[in-house]
Design a protein around this motif. Sequence first.
Motif, PDB file in Angstrom:
ATOM      1  N   GLU A  28     -78.707  -8.894  40.317  1.00  9.12           N
ATOM      2  CA  GLU A  28     -77.676 -10.063  40.208  1.00  9.12           C
ATOM      3  C   GLU A  28     -77.846 -11.001  40.608  1.00  9.12           C
ATOM      4  O   GLU A  28     -77.919 -12.339  39.797  1.00  9.12           O
ATOM      5  CB  GLU A  28     -76.044  -9.391  40.553  1.00  9.12           C
ATOM      6  N   LYS A  29     -77.934 -11.427  41.828  1.00 10.31           N
ATOM      7  CA  LYS A  29     -78.443 -12.899  42.053  1.00 10.31           C
ATOM      8  C   LYS A  29     -79.990 -13.450  42.032  1.00 10.31           C
ATOM      9  O   LYS A  29     -79.952 -14.842  41.668  1.00 10.31           O
ATOM     10  CB  LYS A  29     -78.321 -12.157  44.237  1.00 10.31           C
ATOM     11  N   ASP A  30     -81.141 -12.314  41.503  1.00  9.53           N
ATOM     12  CA  ASP A  30     -82.260 -13.510  40.649  1.00  9.53           C
ATOM     13  C   ASP A  30     -81.847 -13.847  39.582  1.00  9.53           C
ATOM     14  O   ASP A  30     -81.942 -15.081  39.263  1.00  9.53           O
ATOM     15  CB  ASP A  30     -82.889 -12.117  40.207  1.00  9.53           C
ATOM     16  N   MET A  31     -81.058 -12.981  38.687  1.00  4.87           N
ATOM     17  CA  MET A  31     -80.230 -13.958  37.636  1.00  4.87           C
ATOM     18  C   MET A  31     -79.478 -14.456  37.552  1.00  4.87           C
ATOM     19  O   MET A  31     -79.419 -15.882  37.436  1.00  4.87           O
ATOM     20  CB  MET A  31     -79.145 -12.313  36.763  1.00  4.87           C
ATOM     21  N   GLU A  32     -78.449 -15.220  38.963  1.00  8.77           N
ATOM     22  CA  GLU A  32     -78.177 -15.932  38.971  1.00  8.77           C
ATOM     23  C   GLU A  32     -79.000 -17.398  39.492  1.00  8.77           C
ATOM     24  O   GLU A  32     -78.471 -18.236  39.564  1.00  8.77           O
ATOM     25  CB  GLU A  32     -76.877 -16.088  39.971  1.00  8.77           C
ATOM     26  N   GLN A  33     -80.007 -17.686  39.942  1.00  6.59           N
ATOM     27  CA  GLN A  33     -80.483 -17.900  40.492  1.00  6.59           C
ATOM     28  C   GLN A  33     -81.750 -18.719  39.503  1.00  6.59           C
ATOM     29  O   GLN A  33     -82.248 -19.962  39.359  1.00  6.59           O
ATOM     30  CB  GLN A  33     -81.478 -17.465  41.508  1.00  6.59           C
ATOM     31  N   GLU A  34     -81.982 -17.760  38.082  1.00  6.30           N
ATOM     32  CA  GLU A  34     -82.935 -18.100  37.644  1.00  6.30           C
ATOM     33  C   GLU A  34     -82.010 -18.982  36.120  1.00  6.30           C
ATOM     34  O   GLU A  34     -82.329 -20.128  36.125  1.00  6.30           O
ATOM     35  CB  GLU A  34     -83.404 -16.937  37.045  1.00  6.30           C
ATOM     36  N   LYS A  35     -80.707 -18.736  36.201  1.00 11.21           N
ATOM     37  CA  LYS A  35     -80.184 -19.204  35.523  1.00 11.21           C
ATOM     38  C   LYS A  35     -79.693 -20.499  36.135  1.00 11.21           C
ATOM     39  O   LYS A  35     -79.915 -22.223  35.602  1.00 11.21           O
ATOM     40  CB  LYS A  35     -78.413 -18.686  35.758  1.00 11.21           C
ATOM     41  N   LEU A  36     -79.374 -21.177  37.213  1.00 13.78           N
ATOM     42  CA  LEU A  36     -79.296 -22.036  37.724  1.00 13.78           C
ATOM     43  C   LEU A  36     -80.419 -23.219  38.043  1.00 13.78           C
ATOM     44  O   LEU A  36     -80.698 -24.224  37.679  1.00 13.78           O
ATOM     45  CB  LEU A  36     -79.019 -21.893  39.228  1.00 13.78           C
ATOM     46  N   ASP A  37     -81.831 -23.074  38.713  1.00 12.47           N
ATOM     47  CA  ASP A  37     -82.916 -23.199  37.830  1.00 12.47           C
ATOM     48  C   ASP A  37     -82.695 -23.786  36.174  1.00 12.47           C
ATOM     49  O   ASP A  37     -83.675 -25.184  36.197  1.00 12.47           O
ATOM     50  CB  ASP A  37     -84.199 -21.692  38.581  1.00 12.47           C
ATOM     51  N   GLN A  38     -82.453 -23.072  35.605  1.00 15.18           N
ATOM     52  CA  GLN A  38     -83.035 -23.043  34.098  1.00 15.18           C
ATOM     53  C   GLN A  38     -82.062 -24.922  33.987  1.00 15.18           C
ATOM     54  O   GLN A  38     -82.203 -25.704  32.901  1.00 15.18           O
ATOM     55  CB  GLN A  38     -82.013 -22.659  32.984  1.00 15.18           C
ATOM     56  N   ALA A  82     -67.993  -2.864  35.668  1.00 19.66           N
ATOM     57  CA  ALA A  82     -67.611  -4.246  35.593  1.00 19.66           C
ATOM     58  C   ALA A  82     -66.542  -4.940  36.092  1.00 19.66           C
ATOM     59  O   ALA A  82     -67.090  -5.788  36.553  1.00 19.66           O
ATOM     60  CB  ALA A  82     -67.740  -4.502  34.318  1.00 19.66           C
ATOM     61  N   ALA A  83     -65.269  -3.802  36.240  1.00 13.46           N
ATOM     62  CA  ALA A  83     -64.836  -3.988  37.398  1.00 13.46           C
ATOM     63  C   ALA A  83     -64.631  -4.411  39.107  1.00 13.46           C
ATOM     64  O   ALA A  83     -64.729  -5.211  39.540  1.00 13.46           O
ATOM     65  CB  ALA A  83     -63.266  -3.383  37.236  1.00 13.46           C
ATOM     66  N   VAL A  84     -65.609  -3.408  39.433  1.00 15.16           N
ATOM     67  CA  VAL A  84     -66.468  -3.690  41.061  1.00 15.16           C
ATOM     68  C   VAL A  84     -68.004  -4.036  41.029  1.00 15.16           C
ATOM     69  O   VAL A  84     -68.094  -5.173  42.180  1.00 15.16           O
ATOM     70  CB  VAL A  84     -66.518  -2.561  41.065  1.00 15.16           C
ATOM     71  N   PHE A  85     -68.802  -4.118  40.093  1.00 17.75           N
ATOM     72  CA  PHE A  85     -70.076  -4.841  40.363  1.00 17.75           C
ATOM     73  C   PHE A  85     -69.851  -6.288  39.843  1.00 17.75           C
ATOM     74  O   PHE A  85     -70.746  -6.635  40.861  1.00 17.75           O
ATOM     75  CB  PHE A  85     -70.985  -4.058  39.888  1.00 17.75           C
ATOM     76  N   GLY A  86     -68.916  -6.632  38.924  1.00 23.99           N
ATOM     77  CA  GLY A  86     -68.984  -7.436  38.338  1.00 23.99           C
ATOM     78  C   GLY A  86     -70.078  -7.552  36.783  1.00 23.99           C
ATOM     79  O   GLY A  86     -70.730  -6.991  36.668  1.00 23.99           O
ATOM     80  N   ALA A  87     -68.780  -8.169  36.098  1.00 24.51           N
ATOM     81  CA  ALA A  87     -68.934  -8.582  34.493  1.00 24.51           C
ATOM     82  C   ALA A  87     -70.383  -8.719  34.626  1.00 24.51           C
ATOM     83  O   ALA A  87     -70.948  -8.882  33.798  1.00 24.51           O
ATOM     84  CB  ALA A  87     -68.149  -8.816  33.941  1.00 24.51           C
ATOM     85  N   LYS A 102     -71.777  -0.846  45.571  1.00 23.76           N
ATOM     86  CA  LYS A 102     -71.550  -2.540  44.681  1.00 23.76           C
ATOM     87  C   LYS A 102     -73.027  -2.951  45.419  1.00 23.76           C
ATOM     88  O   LYS A 102     -72.985  -4.347  44.903  1.00 23.76           O
ATOM     89  CB  LYS A 102     -69.700  -2.668  44.841  1.00 23.76           C
ATOM     90  N   ASP A 103     -72.644  -3.139  46.646  1.00 20.79           N
ATOM     91  CA  ASP A 103     -73.423  -3.758  47.378  1.00 20.79           C
ATOM     92  C   ASP A 103     -75.372  -3.075  47.709  1.00 20.79           C
ATOM     93  O   ASP A 103     -75.666  -4.320  47.912  1.00 20.79           O
ATOM     94  CB  ASP A 103     -73.216  -3.921  48.549  1.00 20.79           C
ATOM     95  N   GLU A 104     -75.522  -2.284  46.586  1.00 22.08           N
ATOM     96  CA  GLU A 104     -76.883  -1.477  46.589  1.00 22.08           C
ATOM     97  C   GLU A 104     -77.774  -2.332  45.964  1.00 22.08           C
ATOM     98  O   GLU A 104     -77.316  -2.478  45.242  1.00 22.08           O
ATOM     99  CB  GLU A 104     -76.688   0.032  46.556  1.00 22.08           C
ATOM    100  N   THR A 105     -78.550  -2.529  46.669  1.00 23.47           N
ATOM    101  CA  THR A 105     -80.101  -3.263  45.981  1.00 23.47           C
ATOM    102  C   THR A 105     -80.651  -3.449  45.269  1.00 23.47           C
ATOM    103  O   THR A 105     -81.710  -3.497  44.232  1.00 23.47           O
ATOM    104  CB  THR A 105     -80.645  -4.399  47.542  1.00 23.47           C
ATOM    105  N   GLY A 144     -78.435  -2.756  37.457  1.00 23.36           N
ATOM    106  CA  GLY A 144     -79.564  -3.553  38.064  1.00 23.36           C
ATOM    107  C   GLY A 144     -78.548  -3.638  39.628  1.00 23.36           C
ATOM    108  O   GLY A 144     -77.231  -4.037  40.208  1.00 23.36           O
ATOM    109  N   GLY A 145     -79.278  -4.006  40.910  1.00 31.57           N
ATOM    110  CA  GLY A 145     -78.936  -3.575  41.895  1.00 31.57           C
ATOM    111  C   GLY A 145     -77.689  -4.885  42.351  1.00 31.57           C
ATOM    112  O   GLY A 145     -78.226  -5.938  41.729  1.00 31.57           O
ATOM    113  N   ALA A 146     -77.445  -4.999  43.431  1.00 28.43           N
ATOM    114  CA  ALA A 146     -77.238  -6.243  44.210  1.00 28.43           C
ATOM    115  C   ALA A 146     -77.967  -7.237  44.068  1.00 28.43           C
ATOM    116  O   ALA A 146     -77.438  -8.220  43.493  1.00 28.43           O
ATOM    117  CB  ALA A 146     -76.007  -6.386  45.467  1.00 28.43           C
TER     118      ALA A 146
END
Length: 280
Positions: A229-239, A174-179, A151-154, A224-226
């Motif tokens: 997922e963080k990149d996507m969260e950052q992109e959503k925050l930026d938008q 989805a349960a382990v990596f996040g939905a 789950k923490d593999e990048t 996608g690696g961990a």
Amino acid sequence: MSAQLFVVATPIGHLDDMSYRSIDVLKSVSLIAAEDTRTSAQLMKHFNISTPLTACHEHNESNKIDILVQKLLNGEDIALISDAGTPLISDPGFKLVRAAQANGIRVIPVPGACAAIAALSAVGLPSDRFSFQGFLASKQSQRLQQLEKLKDETQTLIFYEAPHRILDSVKDMAAVFGADRPVGFAREITKTFETIKKMTLGELAEFIAADHHQQKGEIVLVVGGASEEKDMEQEKLDQLLQRLLQDLSVKAASQLAADLTGIKKKIAYQRALELSQAAE
């Protein structure tokens, strides 16, 4: 007298993906070691290849090694093929290749189709670093343990999955990596009902559950690696911040973004400030 062992890739669906070199090699060798001679016989017939076939699969590979290596040492070229795609990739052949090398026999790859690489090339996830994980365990408890370790593999993760387990496996991911973790879903690559989609693991679970046809055929999951997922969260925050900054001050925009996303106010403020300065 030592001959050569050719590791030959064959089509995973579309027969036009068979290379000229693969055909030439299969016609020229003395023997073809095939995962399933019945399946391979159809391929040989299509390309008018009359070379004898012998079975070499996971249940008899250990017993066949001595016979095949001796033939190679006697000067007989042999080709190794699987039912489809590149041998050894979640298919038999590793033991034979290792034994051939141990006996000083040259092993020559004849590249071609590979479902894992084909899926990776088409789903739009990072391909500079990836890890092929093959098939997950069939028992859920073991499968969850495997996923927890990953789950923490990048890096991008590639899995093969059986159609009767695909929905359960995606739900466990989805349960382990996040939905919200991005995933590429590639089914029946190069075949009539080819399906290639990119979405989140949560969305994929719903997509598969709603359409039973997606639970059929050969399936590759590219997760996608961990860091992705963080990149996507950052992109959503930026938008979100960019939209809010059109009407609000940096302080007000960051406050509202923090309330909506749950992100720390300090982090939201710093990013809003950076975006505001960049826009000036």
